[in-house]
Scaffold this motif. Structure first.
Motif, mmCIF file in Angstrom:
data_model
loop_
_atom_site.group_PDB
_atom_site.id
_atom_site.type_symbol
_atom_site.label_atom_id
_atom_site.label_comp_id
_atom_site.label_asym_id
_atom_site.label_seq_id
_atom_site.Cartn_x
_atom_site.Cartn_y
_atom_site.Cartn_z
ATOM 1 N N VAL A 162 0.826 -1.208 0.000
ATOM 2 C CA VAL A 162 0.000 0.000 0.000
ATOM 3 C C VAL A 162 0.863 1.262 0.000
ATOM 4 O O VAL A 162 0.680 2.160 -0.818
ATOM 5 N N CYS A 163 1.829 1.361 0.940
ATOM 6 C CA CYS A 163 2.553 2.627 1.107
ATOM 7 C C CYS A 163 4.059 2.520 0.905
ATOM 8 O O CYS A 163 4.756 3.537 0.943
ATOM 9 N N GLY A 164 4.572 1.319 0.736
ATOM 10 C CA GLY A 164 6.004 1.174 0.439
ATOM 11 C C GLY A 164 6.916 1.102 1.646
ATOM 12 O O GLY A 164 8.121 0.845 1.508
ATOM 13 N N ALA A 165 6.378 1.306 2.849
ATOM 14 C CA ALA A 165 7.225 1.223 4.052
ATOM 15 C C ALA A 165 7.614 -0.239 4.307
ATOM 16 O O ALA A 165 6.992 -1.155 3.769
ATOM 17 N N PRO A 166 8.648 -0.469 5.133
ATOM 18 C CA PRO A 166 9.064 -1.861 5.389
ATOM 19 C C PRO A 166 7.966 -2.681 6.082
ATOM 20 O O PRO A 166 7.281 -2.178 6.967
#
Ligand code: BV8
Ligand code: ZN
Length: 253
Positions: A162-166
């Motif tokens: 969804v947001c690319g964070a780890p």
């Protein structure tokens, strides 16, 4: 129940026959005989320079995401390869012998469920339910059956879809709150039971380790099964010093 409880104290057999509500509270020792390293033994290779309690924190994940993710992938691979042992099966069977049984586990594997236990309260989450470290969106595991990642292998965490964070493991780290629904169900069950088994846990990690205390305070009988001595030995009504997979089938026989 047949009368085949070899070496199980008669008072415990009696308490079990009389019990209406039973809680089984488990830790890593229950899965030890399935080949899953206990929490305080799960450090080898690269990870041996940490202690488990230092690795299982949000701070460690921020500082060394590839080391921490690699450790959890190694543990996930171990869990996927493991199968339930006689203790998991006996606990699932026990549910058919008592009017009400609640299984509460600190384990992050799914071996209780695979043995047939239902409604298990997972106080410390699961190795099989990763989520985004930023937006908390549930994520799927990279691979249903990863090759055993080498001990001490660094693996960068995948990026959230969804947001690319780890992506982070779906477990409860030190300093984090327990899932509210699992904790309140566990607390209620401990405070209302007449008999609680504490099996294969070092009884060191709070608030989980409060559960046997709450049961004692509410007047329940507390039985511990562990080859080693723990802080609970002094308070339990009965300490069965042995391996869970040896003792539990005799309790349930
Ligand atoms: C919280 C998931 C509120 C991840 C785990 C003082 C200082 C600092 C902190 C604290 C403090 N007092 C309290 C705290 C808080 C801290 C805590 O309890 N620390 C202790 C250790 C001092 N607790 C927390 O942080 C908890 N959250 O309090 O939230 C809050 C919020 C904000 C700020 C502050 C507080 C969250 C704790 C959750 C940690 N997550 N696991 C992962 O797995 O990677 S904990 C980890 O320990 C395990 O995974 C397991 O879940 C838990 C307990 O371990 P055990 O299962 O008992 O395993 P262990 O290896 O220890 O023992 C195995 C046993 O089996 C042994 O006794 C052995 O003899 C026995 N055995 C071996 N073979 C067998 C066997 N028994 C039977 N049969 C066999 N064959
Ligand atoms: Zn996200």
């Amino acid at each position: 129940m047949k009368n085949t409880h070899h070496d199980i104290p008669p008072a415990l057999v009696q308490a079990l026959h009389a019990a209406q509500r039973v809680v089984v509270f488990t830790g890593a020792g229950v899965s030890a005989e399935s080949g899953i390293a206990t929490f305080r033994d799960a450090l080898t290779g690269l990870w041996s320079r940490f202690d488990a309690q230092a690795l299982a924190t949000p701070e460690a994940f921020r500082a060394h995401p590839d080391i921490v993710w690699g450790w959890y992938e190694w543990r996930r691979a171990q869990a996927l390869r493991a199968t339930p042992n006689a203790a998991h099966h006996a606990i699932a069977e026990l549910a058919r012998h008592v009017p009400e049984l609640t299984v509460v586990t600190q384990n992050v594997d799914d071996l209780h469920e695979r043995a047939g236990s239902t409604g298990v309260a997972h106080l410390h989450g699961s190795l099989h339910a990763p989520r985004c470290s930023a937006c908390a969106a549930p994520q799927t595991c990279a691979n249903e059956a990863p090759d055993e990642p080498g001990e001490g292998r660094r693996i960068p965490p995948p990026a959230c879809t969804v947001c690319g964070a780890p992506v982070r493991p779906g477990v409860v780290w030190f300093g984090e709150s327990l899932p509210g629904d699992a904790w309140s169900a566990a607390l209620r069950a401990a405070e209302q039971c007449d008999l609680l088994f504490s099996i294969g846990t070092s009884a060191l990690v709070y608030p989980a380790a409060e559960l046997p205390q709450r049961a004692l305070a509410a007047g329940a009988t507390v039985v511990q099964i562990n080859p080693a001595v723990t802080p609970l030995d002094k308070q339990a009504h009965c300490n069965l010093h042995g391996l869970a997979a040896d003792v539990m089938p005799r309790v349930v026989a």
